[in-house]
Design a protein around this motif. Structure first.
Motif, PDB file in Angstrom:
ATOM      1  N   HIS A   1      53.669  48.154  35.285  1.00 52.97           N
ATOM      2  CA  HIS A   1      52.887  46.970  34.899  1.00 52.97           C
ATOM      3  C   HIS A   1      52.061  47.256  33.650  1.00 52.97           C
ATOM      4  O   HIS A   1      51.887  46.380  32.788  1.00 52.97           O
ATOM      5  CB  HIS A   1      51.946  46.553  36.036  1.00 52.97           C
ATOM      6  CG  HIS A   1      52.660  45.997  37.237  1.00 52.97           C
ATOM      7  ND1 HIS A   1      52.019  45.280  38.209  1.00 52.97           N
ATOM      8  CD2 HIS A   1      53.955  46.082  37.625  1.00 52.97           C
ATOM      9  CE1 HIS A   1      52.888  44.929  39.151  1.00 52.97           C
ATOM     10  NE2 HIS A   1      54.072  45.420  38.807  1.00 52.97           N
ATOM     11  N   LEU A   2      51.543  48.488  33.565  1.00 49.67           N
ATOM     12  CA  LEU A   2      50.786  48.858  32.355  1.00 49.67           C
ATOM     13  C   LEU A   2      51.713  48.848  31.139  1.00 49.67           C
ATOM     14  O   LEU A   2      51.338  48.382  30.067  1.00 49.67           O
ATOM     15  CB  LEU A   2      50.158  50.254  32.532  1.00 49.67           C
ATOM     16  CG  LEU A   2      49.053  50.358  33.586  1.00 49.67           C
ATOM     17  CD1 LEU A   2      48.676  51.808  33.837  1.00 49.67           C
ATOM     18  CD2 LEU A   2      47.813  49.577  33.150  1.00 49.67           C
ATOM     19  N   VAL A   3      52.931  49.344  31.328  1.00 50.87           N
ATOM     20  CA  VAL A   3      53.872  49.402  30.202  1.00 50.87           C
ATOM     21  C   VAL A   3      54.217  47.996  29.709  1.00 50.87           C
ATOM     22  O   VAL A   3      54.112  47.696  28.511  1.00 50.87           O
ATOM     23  CB  VAL A   3      55.153  50.165  30.600  1.00 50.87           C
ATOM     24  CG1 VAL A   3      56.192  50.085  29.474  1.00 50.87           C
ATOM     25  CG2 VAL A   3      54.836  51.624  30.924  1.00 50.87           C
TER      26      VAL A   3
ATOM     27  N   PRO B   1      53.436  44.738  24.194  1.00 52.90           N
ATOM     28  CA  PRO B   1      53.308  43.707  23.157  1.00 52.90           C
ATOM     29  C   PRO B   1      51.905  43.693  22.540  1.00 52.90           C
ATOM     30  O   PRO B   1      51.735  43.447  21.334  1.00 52.90           O
ATOM     31  CB  PRO B   1      53.575  42.395  23.906  1.00 52.90           C
ATOM     32  CG  PRO B   1      54.226  42.792  25.188  1.00 52.90           C
ATOM     33  CD  PRO B   1      53.719  44.150  25.518  1.00 52.90           C
ATOM     34  N   PHE B   2      50.924  43.989  23.365  1.00 50.45           N
ATOM     35  CA  PHE B   2      49.540  44.021  22.883  1.00 50.45           C
ATOM     36  C   PHE B   2      49.346  45.150  21.871  1.00 50.45           C
ATOM     37  O   PHE B   2      48.812  44.937  20.779  1.00 50.45           O
ATOM     38  CB  PHE B   2      48.589  44.161  24.075  1.00 50.45           C
ATOM     39  CG  PHE B   2      47.158  44.313  23.684  1.00 50.45           C
ATOM     40  CD1 PHE B   2      46.471  43.263  23.099  1.00 50.45           C
ATOM     41  CD2 PHE B   2      46.494  45.516  23.891  1.00 50.45           C
ATOM     42  CE1 PHE B   2      45.139  43.402  22.721  1.00 50.45           C
ATOM     43  CE2 PHE B   2      45.169  45.664  23.520  1.00 50.45           C
ATOM     44  CZ  PHE B   2      44.495  44.609  22.932  1.00 50.45           C
ATOM     45  N   PHE B   3      49.791  46.351  22.223  1.00 54.00           N
ATOM     46  CA  PHE B   3      49.621  47.491  21.309  1.00 54.00           C
ATOM     47  C   PHE B   3      50.455  47.334  20.035  1.00 54.00           C
ATOM     48  O   PHE B   3      50.085  47.827  18.975  1.00 54.00           O
ATOM     49  CB  PHE B   3      49.998  48.803  22.002  1.00 54.00           C
ATOM     50  CG  PHE B   3      48.939  49.340  22.927  1.00 54.00           C
ATOM     51  CD1 PHE B   3      47.632  48.898  22.840  1.00 54.00           C
ATOM     52  CD2 PHE B   3      49.251  50.304  23.879  1.00 54.00           C
ATOM     53  CE1 PHE B   3      46.644  49.395  23.689  1.00 54.00           C
ATOM     54  CE2 PHE B   3      48.271  50.808  24.727  1.00 54.00           C
ATOM     55  CZ  PHE B   3      46.972  50.359  24.636  1.00 54.00           C
ATOM     56  N   THR B   4      51.599  46.670  20.149  1.00 55.11           N
ATOM     57  CA  THR B   4      52.440  46.488  18.964  1.00 55.11           C
ATOM     58  C   THR B   4      51.723  45.645  17.910  1.00 55.11           C
ATOM     59  O   THR B   4      51.930  45.804  16.713  1.00 55.11           O
ATOM     60  CB  THR B   4      53.771  45.822  19.384  1.00 55.11           C
ATOM     61  OG1 THR B   4      54.378  46.644  20.393  1.00 55.11           O
ATOM     62  CG2 THR B   4      54.729  45.692  18.216  1.00 55.11           C
ATOM     63  N   THR B   5      50.844  44.755  18.375  1.00 54.79           N
ATOM     64  CA  THR B   5      50.172  43.813  17.462  1.00 54.79           C
ATOM     65  C   THR B   5      48.665  44.044  17.326  1.00 54.79           C
ATOM     66  O   THR B   5      48.023  43.432  16.471  1.00 54.79           O
ATOM     67  CB  THR B   5      50.397  42.367  17.951  1.00 54.79           C
ATOM     68  OG1 THR B   5      49.976  42.272  19.328  1.00 54.79           O
ATOM     69  CG2 THR B   5      51.867  41.993  17.874  1.00 54.79           C
ATOM     70  N   ARG B   6      48.090  44.934  18.152  1.00 51.21           N
ATOM     71  CA  ARG B   6      46.638  45.153  18.153  1.00 51.21           C
ATOM     72  C   ARG B   6      46.131  45.636  16.796  1.00 51.21           C
ATOM     73  O   ARG B   6      44.969  45.428  16.434  1.00 51.21           O
ATOM     74  CB  ARG B   6      46.280  46.166  19.257  1.00 51.21           C
ATOM     75  CG  ARG B   6      44.803  46.347  19.505  1.00 51.21           C
ATOM     76  CD  ARG B   6      44.512  47.427  20.531  1.00 51.21           C
ATOM     77  NE  ARG B   6      44.818  48.764  20.033  1.00 51.21           N
ATOM     78  CZ  ARG B   6      44.319  49.900  20.555  1.00 51.21           C
ATOM     79  NH1 ARG B   6      43.521  49.853  21.606  1.00 51.21           N
ATOM     80  NH2 ARG B   6      44.652  51.071  20.044  1.00 51.21           N
ATOM     81  N   GLN B   7      47.000  46.287  16.036  1.00 48.27           N
ATOM     82  CA  GLN B   7      46.622  46.804  14.715  1.00 48.27           C
ATOM     83  C   GLN B   7      46.038  45.718  13.815  1.00 48.27           C
ATOM     84  O   GLN B   7      45.267  46.019  12.904  1.00 48.27           O
ATOM     85  CB  GLN B   7      47.838  47.443  14.056  1.00 48.27           C
ATOM     86  CG  GLN B   7      49.056  46.528  14.045  1.00 48.27           C
ATOM     87  CD  GLN B   7      50.286  47.187  13.415  1.00 48.27           C
ATOM     88  OE1 GLN B   7      50.179  47.737  12.345  1.00 48.27           O
ATOM     89  NE2 GLN B   7      51.433  47.115  14.079  1.00 48.27           N
ATOM     90  N   LEU B   8      46.400  44.451  14.067  1.00 46.75           N
ATOM     91  CA  LEU B   8      45.868  43.383  13.207  1.00 46.75           C
ATOM     92  C   LEU B   8      44.345  43.289  13.300  1.00 46.75           C
ATOM     93  O   LEU B   8      43.686  42.893  12.338  1.00 46.75           O
ATOM     94  CB  LEU B   8      46.484  42.032  13.591  1.00 46.75           C
ATOM     95  CG  LEU B   8      47.977  41.873  13.303  1.00 46.75           C
ATOM     96  CD1 LEU B   8      48.430  40.488  13.701  1.00 46.75           C
ATOM     97  CD2 LEU B   8      48.288  42.148  11.837  1.00 46.75           C
ATOM     98  N   ILE B   9      43.788  43.658  14.445  1.00 43.87           N
ATOM     99  CA  ILE B   9      42.334  43.566  14.582  1.00 43.87           C
ATOM    100  C   ILE B   9      41.639  44.904  14.374  1.00 43.87           C
ATOM    101  O   ILE B   9      40.455  44.940  14.085  1.00 43.87           O
ATOM    102  CB  ILE B   9      41.923  42.964  15.953  1.00 43.87           C
ATOM    103  CG1 ILE B   9      42.506  43.790  17.103  1.00 43.87           C
ATOM    104  CG2 ILE B   9      42.372  41.527  16.046  1.00 43.87           C
ATOM    105  CD1 ILE B   9      42.086  43.283  18.479  1.00 43.87           C
ATOM    106  N   CYS B  10      42.385  46.017  14.509  1.00 43.97           N
ATOM    107  CA  CYS B  10      41.715  47.318  14.392  1.00 43.97           C
ATOM    108  C   CYS B  10      42.509  48.352  13.605  1.00 43.97           C
ATOM    109  O   CYS B  10      42.185  49.533  13.664  1.00 43.97           O
ATOM    110  CB  CYS B  10      41.336  47.853  15.762  1.00 43.97           C
ATOM    111  SG  CYS B  10      42.715  48.039  16.891  1.00 43.97           S
ATOM    112  N   GLY B  11      43.514  47.939  12.836  1.00 47.48           N
ATOM    113  CA  GLY B  11      44.158  48.883  11.924  1.00 47.48           C
ATOM    114  C   GLY B  11      43.164  49.301  10.849  1.00 47.48           C
ATOM    115  O   GLY B  11      42.288  48.529  10.454  1.00 47.48           O
TER     116      GLY B  11
END
Lengths: 535, 68
Positions: free
Chosen positions: A196-198, A203-213
């Motif tokens: 469930h964590l995976v 999808p969240f980690f793949t795109t999270r960089q937009l807010i914290c890259g």
């Protein structure tokens, strides 16, 4: 639904001696730890350093339910062994060093700090591992405290005759194929199924960089292709799920070392994040991830599965103009921002159900995370430069673009690469992030005074309080420590006394302060704590 | 940078699709700059003053060992 959760951060600093290339990186890193030990005067009586207690470390345990045989593991995965270069060997190479008390002794490679953090030599980098905290604002504060620690060490080294000047960078790559991490850790109930964590996090980690890259000059692991990208780490990720952290890095890391009661908790070890200087980006990195973990635990994650997450991760990082769409498993094509909006909507819906974001009865953190998350996504969806004071990669990009504008620089100009590197210099007079901060161009969530205090004092609401106060009050008697133990050696006692701290939310100020205050000496403190008769 | 070039960067990006046609190098975003040109000039001058000398050599000399 809540952003309140036990969490922590680890930062491996880039280390450099400008103009000198002959120094061994491990030796240099040891100098950093040693310099800070002189700065604080914290120095255990017995060994000259606070030895790390490796008893409960298990870096080869995989969250998917198996253990990698030691003989099949990469040498760098054996983080529960003393490193090949010992303090003694380092001392031979570099000579003896002066200790805080004026005596000569071996250099230090490991310290537990009075704020509950760990400062040590991890392979070829100095690493600061923050104490455990319970919310994203404290995570930002005690992570930034590590930058203050790094700065103090740099200053001390600069003032020490005979040592080369050392600069430290809070970044993630040398742009020559080497990467080093800034990891996050989150406490997750053991009963949450790892699959469930995976599915919830990928999808969240793949795109999270937009807010914290943090932004980066150069594409590819060696940075040789021209251009700018959103994330400093993305190009170094080559797998979806895995145990490794130094090779074939996975989006979801499965290291299962809970550093806590193992049948109750797992520690989710997140290795995909960029080192952040921007406080808002750092805050959102911790805060939104905590919210998404809550979504997973409540079976409320948005229905989104990205096709080919690794390739998409790279592509999202390279698409700083935010133009591309990516294919989902159900055939839809969405932008990376769309994915972030889906998670935000789901988090907001759950928070409304639980009341966590309520201004009166809420937890005091969730509402702020949701508000800033929305502000940043709205900015990125419209006028991107409106969030330059918040989002680190946008701030860096804007500065680079301003130099390009003024001087007509190509993306390959070494001056832009220097701006990227010097962005993260920990010295406020040299670090470009710090220059922007001082000019009010970067938003502050935490005052410098609070960060300075956090470099000295532990958080009050986790076991880090117990660890930090033990170091501050009984440092001379503490011969070893780890996340889940503190080991005392008392005068005239042959046996070491190991105090387990398996519960992250015990050992708090509320539970132990009276005991510390009532017992200024270690022997009576331990007797009272452990209920053993005083000798 | 052309979108085509961005998509070819990892070798694993086959699933990525772009709506945007490849475009020439975009003009640098100057929204903030237009509003506060003086402030930006001042900032860039200040940064000129703190940047390490000889950018190329400095960047080339920054070599790290891999970490976690």
């Amino acid at each position: 639904m809540s952003a309140v959760r036990v969490m922590g951060a680890e930062t491996e600093f880039g280390i450099h001696t400008p103009g000198h290339s002959s120094f061994n990186a491990t030796w240099l890193s040891t100098q950093v730890v040693h310099a800070y030990s002189l700065e604080t005067g914290h120095r255990a009586a017995a060994g000259g350093e606070t030895r790390w207690d490796y008893t409960d470390e298990d870096p080869l345990a995989d969250a998917r339910g198996w253990v990698v045989p030691r003989n099949e593991a990469h040498a760098s995965q054996l983080t529960d062994e003393e490193q090949e270069v010992t303090a003694a060997q380092i001392a031979l190479e570099g000579g003896l060093a002066e200790a805080a008390d004026g005596t000569m002794g071996p250099l230090m490679m490991n310290m537990v700090l009075g704020n509950g953090a760990r400062l040590y030599v991890d392979h070829a980098h100095p690493e600061y591992s923050s104490p455990e905290v319970t919310n994203p604002l404290d995570a930002v504060t005690w992570d930034a405290a590590g930058d203050v620690v790094a700065l103090a060490a740099v200053r001390r080294i600069a003032a020490t005759p005979g040592l080369p000047p050392i600069t430290l960078y809070k970044n993630n790559t040398d742009n020559k194929s080497a990467s080093y991490g800034s990891h996050e850790n989150y406490l997750v109930p053991r009963h949450v199924p790892f699959p469930h964590l995976v599915t919830g996090l990928t999808p969240f980690f793949t795109t999270r960089q937009l807010i914290c890259g943090a932004g980066r000059i150069g594409l590819g692991q060696d940075g040789s292709r021209a251009g700018f990208q959103v994330s400093a780490r993305a190009d170094f990720f080559e797998a979806e799920v895995g145990l490794e952290t130094t090779i074939r890095r996975p989006i979801i890391n499965t290291r299962d070392e809970p550093h806590a009661t193992a049948d109750k908790y797992r520690r989710l070890h997140v290795i995909i994040g960029d080192a952040n200087l921007s406080q808002v980006s750092a805050y959102l990195k911790f805060g939104t991830t905590a919210l998404v973990l809550d979504l997973i635990e409540n079976n409320a994650v948005p229905d989104v599965e990205i096709m080919a997450p690794v390739g998409t991760l790279h592509a999202v990082s390279h698409d700083w103009q935010l133009r591309d769409k990516y294919r989902l498993a159900d055939g839809r094509r969405v932008t990376a921002l769309d994915v972030q909006w889906m998670y935000l909507e789901a988090a907001r819906a759950l928070a409304e159900r639980t009341g966590a974001a309520d201004p009166v009865t809420g937890d005091g953190h969730t509402a702020t995370v949701l508000r800033l998350w929305e502000e940043v996504l709205a900015g990125l969806s419209g006028d991107v430069s409106s969030v330059a004071g918040k989002v680190e990669w946008v701030a860096k990009l804007e500065l680079l673009q301003q130099f390009r504008d003024r001087d007509g620089l190509a993306w390959t100009d070494p001056r832009l690469a220097l701006i990227d590197l010097q962005w993260s210099d920990v010295r406020p007079e040299k670090g470009l992030y710090h220059r922007l901060l001082q000019r009010g161009r970067m938003e502050r969530l935490v005052a410098d005074e609070a960060i300075g205090a956090a470099a000295l004092n532990p958080p009050t609401d986790t076991r880090a309080y117990f660890r930090g106060r033990c170091i501050r009050q009984f440092g001379a008697q503490v011969v070893g420590a780890s996340w889940d133990s503190v080991i005392f050696e008392l005068p005239h006692q042959r046996r070491l006394q190991r105090v387990p701290t398996k519960e992250p939310l015990r050992g708090t100020e509320a539970l132990t302060r009276e005991l510390f205050d009532a017992h200024p000496d270690a022997a009576s403190f331990l007797a009272a704590l452990l209920g053993t008769p005083r000798r | 940078m052309p979108a085509q070039e961005q998509r070819n960067t990892s070798g694993r990006d086959e699933e990525v699709e772009a709506d945007a046609v490849p475009t020439p190098e975009p003009a640098p975003a100057g929204a903030a700059g237009n509003a506060q040109t003086a402030g930006v000039d001042d900032l860039l001058d200040e940064i000129d003053g703190v940047l390490e000398a000889n950018a190329e050599e400095f960047v080339r000399g920054f070599v790290q060992k891999g970490g976690q």
